[in-house]
Design a protein around this motif. Structure first.
Motif, PDB file in Angstrom:
ATOM      1  N   ALA B  31       4.395 -47.410 -97.764  1.00 15.97           N
ATOM      2  CA  ALA B  31       4.630 -48.843 -97.611  1.00 15.97           C
ATOM      3  C   ALA B  31       5.293 -49.137 -96.269  1.00 15.97           C
ATOM      4  O   ALA B  31       4.960 -50.107 -95.587  1.00 15.97           O
ATOM      5  CB  ALA B  31       5.495 -49.365 -98.751  1.00 15.97           C
ATOM      6  N   LEU B  32       6.217 -48.260 -95.875  1.00 16.34           N
ATOM      7  CA  LEU B  32       6.907 -48.448 -94.602  1.00 16.34           C
ATOM      8  C   LEU B  32       5.895 -48.442 -93.448  1.00 16.34           C
ATOM      9  O   LEU B  32       5.906 -49.324 -92.582  1.00 16.34           O
ATOM     10  CB  LEU B  32       7.931 -47.326 -94.423  1.00 16.34           C
ATOM     11  CG  LEU B  32       8.729 -47.354 -93.133  1.00 16.34           C
ATOM     12  CD1 LEU B  32       9.590 -48.603 -93.090  1.00 16.34           C
ATOM     13  CD2 LEU B  32       9.591 -46.111 -93.006  1.00 16.34           C
ATOM     14  N   ILE B  33       5.001 -47.458 -93.476  1.00 16.40           N
ATOM     15  CA  ILE B  33       4.007 -47.364 -92.404  1.00 16.40           C
ATOM     16  C   ILE B  33       3.049 -48.541 -92.451  1.00 16.40           C
ATOM     17  O   ILE B  33       2.712 -49.130 -91.425  1.00 16.40           O
ATOM     18  CB  ILE B  33       3.245 -46.027 -92.496  1.00 16.40           C
ATOM     19  CG1 ILE B  33       4.183 -44.896 -92.078  1.00 16.40           C
ATOM     20  CG2 ILE B  33       2.017 -46.046 -91.608  1.00 16.40           C
ATOM     21  CD1 ILE B  33       3.549 -43.550 -92.032  1.00 16.40           C
ATOM     22  N   PHE B  34       2.651 -48.913 -93.677  1.00 14.53           N
ATOM     23  CA  PHE B  34       1.734 -50.046 -93.753  1.00 14.53           C
ATOM     24  C   PHE B  34       2.396 -51.302 -93.212  1.00 14.53           C
ATOM     25  O   PHE B  34       1.777 -52.093 -92.504  1.00 14.53           O
ATOM     26  CB  PHE B  34       1.259 -50.292 -95.190  1.00 14.53           C
ATOM     27  CG  PHE B  34       0.091 -51.227 -95.249  1.00 14.53           C
ATOM     28  CD1 PHE B  34      -1.200 -50.732 -95.214  1.00 14.53           C
ATOM     29  CD2 PHE B  34       0.272 -52.599 -95.279  1.00 14.53           C
ATOM     30  CE1 PHE B  34      -2.286 -51.583 -95.221  1.00 14.53           C
ATOM     31  CE2 PHE B  34      -0.813 -53.463 -95.286  1.00 14.53           C
ATOM     32  CZ  PHE B  34      -2.094 -52.947 -95.257  1.00 14.53           C
ATOM     33  N   GLY B  35       3.682 -51.450 -93.494  1.00 14.10           N
ATOM     34  CA  GLY B  35       4.384 -52.640 -93.042  1.00 14.10           C
ATOM     35  C   GLY B  35       4.419 -52.743 -91.527  1.00 14.10           C
ATOM     36  O   GLY B  35       4.352 -53.830 -90.969  1.00 14.10           O
ATOM     37  N   VAL B  36       4.508 -51.629 -90.856  1.00 20.40           N
ATOM     38  CA  VAL B  36       4.652 -51.669 -89.407  1.00 20.40           C
ATOM     39  C   VAL B  36       3.319 -51.529 -88.694  1.00 20.40           C
ATOM     40  O   VAL B  36       3.016 -52.271 -87.772  1.00 20.40           O
ATOM     41  CB  VAL B  36       5.610 -50.551 -88.945  1.00 20.40           C
ATOM     42  CG1 VAL B  36       5.726 -50.555 -87.440  1.00 20.40           C
ATOM     43  CG2 VAL B  36       6.950 -50.762 -89.593  1.00 20.40           C
ATOM     44  N   ALA B  37       2.517 -50.573 -89.131  1.00 18.03           N
ATOM     45  CA  ALA B  37       1.293 -50.294 -88.400  1.00 18.03           C
ATOM     46  C   ALA B  37       0.068 -50.895 -89.067  1.00 18.03           C
ATOM     47  O   ALA B  37      -1.044 -50.768 -88.552  1.00 18.03           O
ATOM     48  CB  ALA B  37       1.117 -48.785 -88.255  1.00 18.03           C
ATOM     49  N   GLY B 187      10.594 -57.820 -74.987  1.00 17.15           N
ATOM     50  CA  GLY B 187      11.338 -56.650 -74.549  1.00 17.15           C
ATOM     51  C   GLY B 187      11.522 -55.587 -75.615  1.00 17.15           C
ATOM     52  O   GLY B 187      12.375 -54.724 -75.484  1.00 17.15           O
ATOM     53  N   VAL B 188      10.734 -55.651 -76.688  1.00 14.24           N
ATOM     54  CA  VAL B 188      10.825 -54.621 -77.715  1.00 14.24           C
ATOM     55  C   VAL B 188       9.954 -53.435 -77.287  1.00 14.24           C
ATOM     56  O   VAL B 188       8.795 -53.628 -76.934  1.00 14.24           O
ATOM     57  CB  VAL B 188      10.337 -55.158 -79.080  1.00 14.24           C
ATOM     58  CG1 VAL B 188      10.342 -54.054 -80.118  1.00 14.24           C
ATOM     59  CG2 VAL B 188      11.188 -56.326 -79.513  1.00 14.24           C
ATOM     60  N   GLY B 189      10.539 -52.253 -77.305  1.00 12.27           N
ATOM     61  CA  GLY B 189       9.742 -51.071 -76.977  1.00 12.27           C
ATOM     62  C   GLY B 189       8.924 -50.671 -78.184  1.00 12.27           C
ATOM     63  O   GLY B 189       9.370 -49.874 -79.016  1.00 12.27           O
ATOM     64  N   ILE B 190       7.733 -51.246 -78.319  1.00 15.20           N
ATOM     65  CA  ILE B 190       7.035 -51.092 -79.601  1.00 15.20           C
ATOM     66  C   ILE B 190       6.595 -49.651 -79.834  1.00 15.20           C
ATOM     67  O   ILE B 190       6.502 -49.208 -80.962  1.00 15.20           O
ATOM     68  CB  ILE B 190       5.845 -52.070 -79.747  1.00 15.20           C
ATOM     69  CG1 ILE B 190       4.763 -51.777 -78.723  1.00 15.20           C
ATOM     70  CG2 ILE B 190       6.291 -53.494 -79.680  1.00 15.20           C
ATOM     71  CD1 ILE B 190       3.471 -52.493 -79.080  1.00 15.20           C
ATOM     72  N   ASN B 191       6.318 -48.906 -78.779  1.00 16.64           N
ATOM     73  CA  ASN B 191       5.913 -47.511 -78.991  1.00 16.64           C
ATOM     74  C   ASN B 191       7.042 -46.715 -79.622  1.00 16.64           C
ATOM     75  O   ASN B 191       6.835 -45.971 -80.572  1.00 16.64           O
ATOM     76  CB  ASN B 191       5.516 -46.867 -77.669  1.00 16.64           C
ATOM     77  CG  ASN B 191       4.126 -47.328 -77.243  1.00 16.64           C
ATOM     78  OD1 ASN B 191       3.347 -47.795 -78.074  1.00 16.64           O
ATOM     79  ND2 ASN B 191       3.844 -47.221 -75.963  1.00 16.64           N
ATOM     80  N   ALA B 192       8.244 -46.913 -79.078  1.00 17.11           N
ATOM     81  CA  ALA B 192       9.400 -46.200 -79.630  1.00 17.11           C
ATOM     82  C   ALA B 192       9.631 -46.623 -81.070  1.00 17.11           C
ATOM     83  O   ALA B 192       9.937 -45.800 -81.933  1.00 17.11           O
ATOM     84  CB  ALA B 192      10.631 -46.479 -78.786  1.00 17.11           C
ATOM     85  N   ILE B 193       9.470 -47.924 -81.337  1.00 18.91           N
ATOM     86  CA  ILE B 193       9.658 -48.433 -82.698  1.00 18.91           C
ATOM     87  C   ILE B 193       8.671 -47.769 -83.649  1.00 18.91           C
ATOM     88  O   ILE B 193       9.040 -47.251 -84.706  1.00 18.91           O
ATOM     89  CB  ILE B 193       9.431 -49.959 -82.719  1.00 18.91           C
ATOM     90  CG1 ILE B 193      10.498 -50.659 -81.894  1.00 18.91           C
ATOM     91  CG2 ILE B 193       9.380 -50.472 -84.150  1.00 18.91           C
ATOM     92  CD1 ILE B 193      11.750 -50.927 -82.636  1.00 18.91           C
ATOM     93  N   ASN B 194       7.370 -47.794 -83.247  1.00 20.17           N
ATOM     94  CA  ASN B 194       6.360 -47.213 -84.124  1.00 20.17           C
ATOM     95  C   ASN B 194       6.638 -45.749 -84.385  1.00 20.17           C
ATOM     96  O   ASN B 194       6.517 -45.261 -85.503  1.00 20.17           O
ATOM     97  CB  ASN B 194       4.975 -47.371 -83.500  1.00 20.17           C
ATOM     98  CG  ASN B 194       4.395 -48.737 -83.806  1.00 20.17           C
ATOM     99  OD1 ASN B 194       4.772 -49.372 -84.785  1.00 20.17           O
ATOM    100  ND2 ASN B 194       3.504 -49.197 -82.950  1.00 20.17           N
ATOM    101  N   MET B 195       7.030 -45.049 -83.331  1.00 23.59           N
ATOM    102  CA  MET B 195       7.275 -43.623 -83.480  1.00 23.59           C
ATOM    103  C   MET B 195       8.447 -43.381 -84.425  1.00 23.59           C
ATOM    104  O   MET B 195       8.395 -42.495 -85.272  1.00 23.59           O
ATOM    105  CB  MET B 195       7.581 -43.041 -82.103  1.00 23.59           C
ATOM    106  CG  MET B 195       7.290 -41.579 -82.000  1.00 23.59           C
ATOM    107  SD  MET B 195       7.295 -41.194 -80.255  1.00 23.59           S
ATOM    108  CE  MET B 195       7.061 -39.467 -80.308  1.00 23.59           C
TER     109      MET B 195
END
Lengths: 382, 610
Positions: B31-37, B187-195
């Motif tokens: 669910a966490l991954i689905f919520g973000v990615a 200014g959100v570093g989305i790559n870092a967030i996703n990782m």
């Protein structure tokens, strides 16, 4: 011209023999000439890969012994293992490969009935013996007279197990859990018939899928039927899961499991819950018979572990085929007719290996009752 | 019916909660991954398996204490999760939404195979000494580990909920989920967030693997897909991206299965799970816990079909190719001919799938079900005495009708939901075959299916059956290409590009989807039926989920929607592993890599999509 081609051919044969010997790394001090090749079709990858690995152990140990004793009348015995992933599409392709390769004199496998029986019509038409040793499906040898099997037929195994449960242990109200596969369903039906004939009542039967891990709900249902004993037609991994969860649920009934739980892995997977589980087997390393002692000691020396029944069946299969070849010859037809005649050969599982030429199945296994005591399978004595 | 009331319902409830908390623990990470990615991570089950084996290495092989084991497993799972994001997901950022989903299937295959190669296929015991506390409840007991699993699930869900909704980083995560580009501008570093998110989910999945391994005292490398599917059903129930909802979803699924077993028996268990999945997708796609007027999830328009000019092969080259293929038996190698027959049977199945997945844009992960229906129909009809020729045609027709009817519920789904829905339908078909014993002989399978023959002419020799299958491939390929160049083909593509626009122009999309599944069902049905007559023995597992994944790989390799591409790719995929038989142990690794690399570097396939 003739001389030249003869030389060339024998040179090629020598090179080939050299390659095979080098590949296997075994010593062929006492054998020479072109190897006798057995084709094996079985799973080396995929979900059933562990069984292919266990086959190999049994095969290799048997070959060590056979080739040290002079192979097949002086020629080394070898096998070619083709990975079918236990998939019928691949087992039929492998069948074509083996049939068209004149060096292959007999085929062994495949693992499951689906993969084996898909290839049977091809082997029958190609007139190459398909020798199954894990093929308990009652129809496996019915495709034709080139299908042979030394799997202990469930028609013989299950009634003996039912006798053990109902007569030896005196159980009256049985609940049967079985793998919902061709193997498990056949076993369940034969067991239920035999148990009823012995006057016992079967109060519940539950089939489960091979990848099932959770049995709490199923066992709750079983307990509600109020049995006095639980019968498992299971493999060792699912059997271990079931007995653990039985004890978690506080069910303290006697458990009789079919011989496939007879494996050191069952004990480690089930842990304390294995204590008191009964099983009936046609192979036990505890047996004092010299064939068994030789096999068990050789296996422990080579692999550093105790053999299980898949190891034993694989070992027996190669030895039985070698005995047939030594006695009756190494052409495909020799092997087919030899299987129908062999007698007086004593293997690990059968005190006297013989096949019924009509059903092409082995006959006369002996069953031994075992019980788990202090974390080990021990002979059951009343 | 008095016995119904006398069943030990309380004990069944406990059983349901125990297994449900395992599903819940899986579901939280999904669910966490689905919520973000916005992605169903099919590799999550494999992370679970990796976690269990790392746990075994620490606790059993190295003898580390439990606390150290948990730390190592969490760290390793986090690294695996982050690597999945970095290597398989991030490069696909600008591709369609279905691409990362397929990539995770590839990663899952690879991880499973690596575990397989290192640790072997035997299940292993995972004895870890926990406090030997057992509590009597009802007529059974529950142990410390059951409670640990439940508590771990609840605490991680709560912690994630607090993190997502009450921390600044969590806000950034949610912003990334809602609109990656806008978040980046802020200014959100989305790559870092996703990782980070993939890392957290990976750590959770690995710990789940460890705890469940301890619970069963058994770990095995083939558990990944099954446990992933159950987690997926749980998040569909709980609402795809609803982390606390995942706990509820897991428990509800556990209870449904347990009560189902109480009423009908153990072999129906998965049937309930998948039926629930399908019903939820259709009736409450936002989950049980969504507010009545919750915002509909943004429909995933567009599909995996990447715009690329299909490679047009001149007619003479096609004819020459067909002639060359027809001459294969002349090489006098029956083994090769048999491999090619298999390849052509896959080609038929792939042509069928490329029509629905490519031309129509409905990615199906349950296509093997159509093969199974065709195989069983022809087998049963001919075993009842019908000639094989008639059996084949009737089986194909039955598959066409059933195929359209069975997938009808999935017509209103889009994007990911089609993939999950068809997967559920595929599993349901296999389970119905298993349980409908009076018709299908259940787990015994069908034995003694008559060999191929047409009007008394036997076709079961290796060469004859090869030419027969080749003829089928050519006939249906020509027919399909003709259809694609007609108004029907244009309508199908219009539906794929924009269903709403197409409907606005008066296209009854369900009718055309039905036509496509009808044609696809006919072709797949023939493929399955011919296989059945070749094998002479089939059972419910002959055409399984792996078959479906393989057919999908073929279709992507060939180029979605591309008919000649499907045939060429089938020959490559079915043939290459035969060529590399010596690499047998690594074969599944090879499939996984191929799938992953294709999606990454050549999503339009070898021959371009159409």
């Amino acid at each position: 011209m003739t001389i030249l081609s003869l030389t060339r051919r024998s040179f090629a044969a020598m090179t080939l023999a050299g390659t095979v010997a080098a590949l296997s790394g075994a010593a062929f001090g006492q054998t020479s000439g072109e190897p006798v090749l057995i084709g094996v079709s079985g799973p080396l990858t995929g979900p059933q890969a562990q069984y292919g690995a266990q086959w190999k152990q049994g095969f290799d140990l048997a070959l060590d012994k056979i080739n040290a004793e002079g192979g097949i009348n002086g020629r080394p015995l070898q096998y070619v293992f083709q990975d079918s992933q236990n998939d019928p599409r691949q087992s039929i392709a492998i069948a074509q490969k083996f049939i068209s390769d004149p060096k292959i004199v007999v085929e062994v496998g495949d693992f499951s009935s689906t993969a084996s029986m898909a290839a049977s019509p091809l082997y029958q038409r190609g007139r190459l013996v398909q020798f199954g040793f894990t093929n308990s499906h009652p129809d496996f040898t019915k495709t034709g007279d080139y299908m042979w099997s030394n799997t202990v037929p469930q028609t013989q195994e299950q009634p003996l197990m039912a006798d053990f449960a109902t007569k030896t242990l005196g159980l009256k109200r049985l609940a049967v859990l079985h793998l919902n596969t061709d193997w498990g369903t056949t076993a369940k039906n034969l067991f239920v018939d035999a148990a009823k004939a012995n006057g016992a009542e079967v109060v519940a039967t539950e089939g489960y899928l091979p990848d099932e891990k959770d049995f709490r709900a199923t066992l709750t249902r079983v307990r509600a039927a109020n049995p006095d004993g639980i019968i498992l037609e299971s493999y060792y991994a699912d059997g271990a899961l079931i007995v653990r969860q039985l004890r978690d649920l506080g069910i303290d009934l006697p458990v009789v499991a079919t011989g496939s739980v007879y494996s050191p892995d069952f004990l480690s997977l089930a842990g304390d819950a294995a204590e008191g589980v009964y099983t009936t087997v046609y192979f036990t390393p505890n047996s004092p018979r010299p064939e068994v002692r030789e096999f068990v000691e050789g296996f422990e020396k080579k692999f550093g572990q105790e053999p299980n029944s898949f190891n034993a069946m694989a070992y027996d299969t190669i030895n039985t085929l070698a005995a047939v070849m030594r006695q009756y010859g190494t052409t495909r037809e020799d092997i087919k007719s030899g299987l129908g005649q062999i007698s007086g050969f004593s293997s690990v599982i059968f005190p006297d290996v013989s096949f019924d030429p009509e059903t092409r199945r082995v006959s006369g296994p002996q069953m031994t009752g075992l019980v788990v005591r202090d974390g080990a399978f021990t002979l059951y004595e009343q | 019916m008095e016995s119904l009331l006398s069943l030990p319902w309380f004990d069944f409830t406990i059983s349901g909660v125990v297994i449900g908390s395992i599903y819940a623990l899986m579901a939280v990470g999904l669910a966490l991954i689905f919520g973000v990615a916005n992605l169903i991570n099919f590799a999550h089950g494999s992370v679970f398996t990796v976690g269990s084996y790392i746990g075994w290495t620490c606790a059993v092989a190295l003898g580390l204490p439990l606390w150290a084991t948990v730390l190592v497993v969490a760290a390793a799972g986090g690294i695996v999760g982050a690597l999945i994001e970095l290597l398989a997901i991030r490069p696909l950022n600008h591709q369609s939404r279905i691409a990362p989903l397929l990539a995770t299937i590839g990663v899952g295959l690879i991880l499973d195979q690596i575990v397989h190669i290192i640790f072997g296929a035997n299940p292993r015991a995972l004895p870890v000494s926990l406090p030997n506390l057992r509590f009597s409840i009802g007529s059974g007991t529950i142990g410390a580990i059951d409670i640990t699993i439940f508590v771990t699930g609840v605490i991680s869900a709560l912690a994630l909920y607090l993190f997502l909704f009450h921390s600044k980083l969590g806000m950034a995560v949610r912003a990334t989920a809602q609109d990656g580009d806008a978040a980046r501008q802020m200014g959100v570093g989305i790559n870092a967030i996703n990782m980070t998110v993939f890392g957290i989910a990976g750590a959770l999945g690995a710990i789940a693997g460890l705890l469940v391994g301890i619970y069963y005292n058994s770990i095995d490398p083939n558990a990944s897909f099954e446990i992933m599917l159950k987690g997926m059903v749980a998040i569909v129930i709980g609402g795809m991206s609803n982390v606390p909802g995942a706990i509820g979803g897991g428990l509800i699924l556990g209870l449904i299965e347990s009560y189902g077993i109480a009423l009908f028996g153990a072999s129906y268990r998965d049937l309930f799970a998948f039926a629930v999945l399908l019903l939820m997708l259709l009736l409450r796609p936002n989950g049980l816990f969504a507010r009545a007027h919750a915002r509909e999830a943004e429909p995933m328009t567009g599909t995996f079909v990447t715009r690329a000019k299909p490679v047009r092969i001149p007619a003479w080259a096609l004819v020459a190719g067909a002639v060359l293929i027809a001459l294969v038996p002349a090489l006098g190698q029956p083994y090769l001919t048999q491999v090619m027959t298999n390849a052509l049977l896959y080609a038929l199945a792939a042509m069928s799938l490329t029509l629905v997945a490519g031309t129509l844009g409905l990615i199906s992960i349950g296509h093997a079900a159509l093969l199974a229906v065709g195989a069983y129909a022809s087998a049963l009809l001919t075993m009842a005495g019908l000639p094989v020729a008639l059996g084949l045609v009737l089986a194909a027709a039955i598959t066409a009708v059933l195929g359209a009817a069975l997938t009808y519920p999935a017509f209103r789904l889009r994007g990911h939901y089609v993939a999950i829905g068809t997967l559920a339908i595929g599993e349901i078909v296999a389970l119905v075959i298993l349980n409908w014993t009076s018709l299908t002989h259940g787990s015994m399978g069908l034995y003694g299916i008559p060999p191929l023959e047409l009007f008394g002419i036997p076709l079961f020799s290796t060469n004859a059956s090869y030419w027969f299958v080749l003829a089928l491939v050519i006939v249906f390929a020509l027919l399909q290409m003709r259809l694609l160049s007609s108004h029907l083909g244009r309508t199908w593509r219009a539906i794929r590009e924009d269903t709403i626009a197409a409907e606005t122009y008066g296209v009854a999309s369900n009718y055309y989807k039905g036509l496509a599944f009808g044609f696809a069902g006919f072709v797949a049905g023939i493929s399955g039926a011919v296989s059945a007559h070749q094998f002479s023995y089939i059972n419910y597992d002959t055409f399984n989920l792996l078959t479906s994944v393989l057919i999908l790989t073929i279709v992507i390799l060939g180029g979605l929607g591309n008919v000649t591409g499907a045939i060429v790719a089938a020959i490559i995929v079915a043939g290459l592993p035969e060529v590399f038989r010596t690499l047998a142990e690594y074969r599944m690794l090879f499939y996984g890599m191929a799938l992953l690399l294709l999606i990454r570097f050549r999503p339009q396939g070898l021959m371009g999509s159409d």
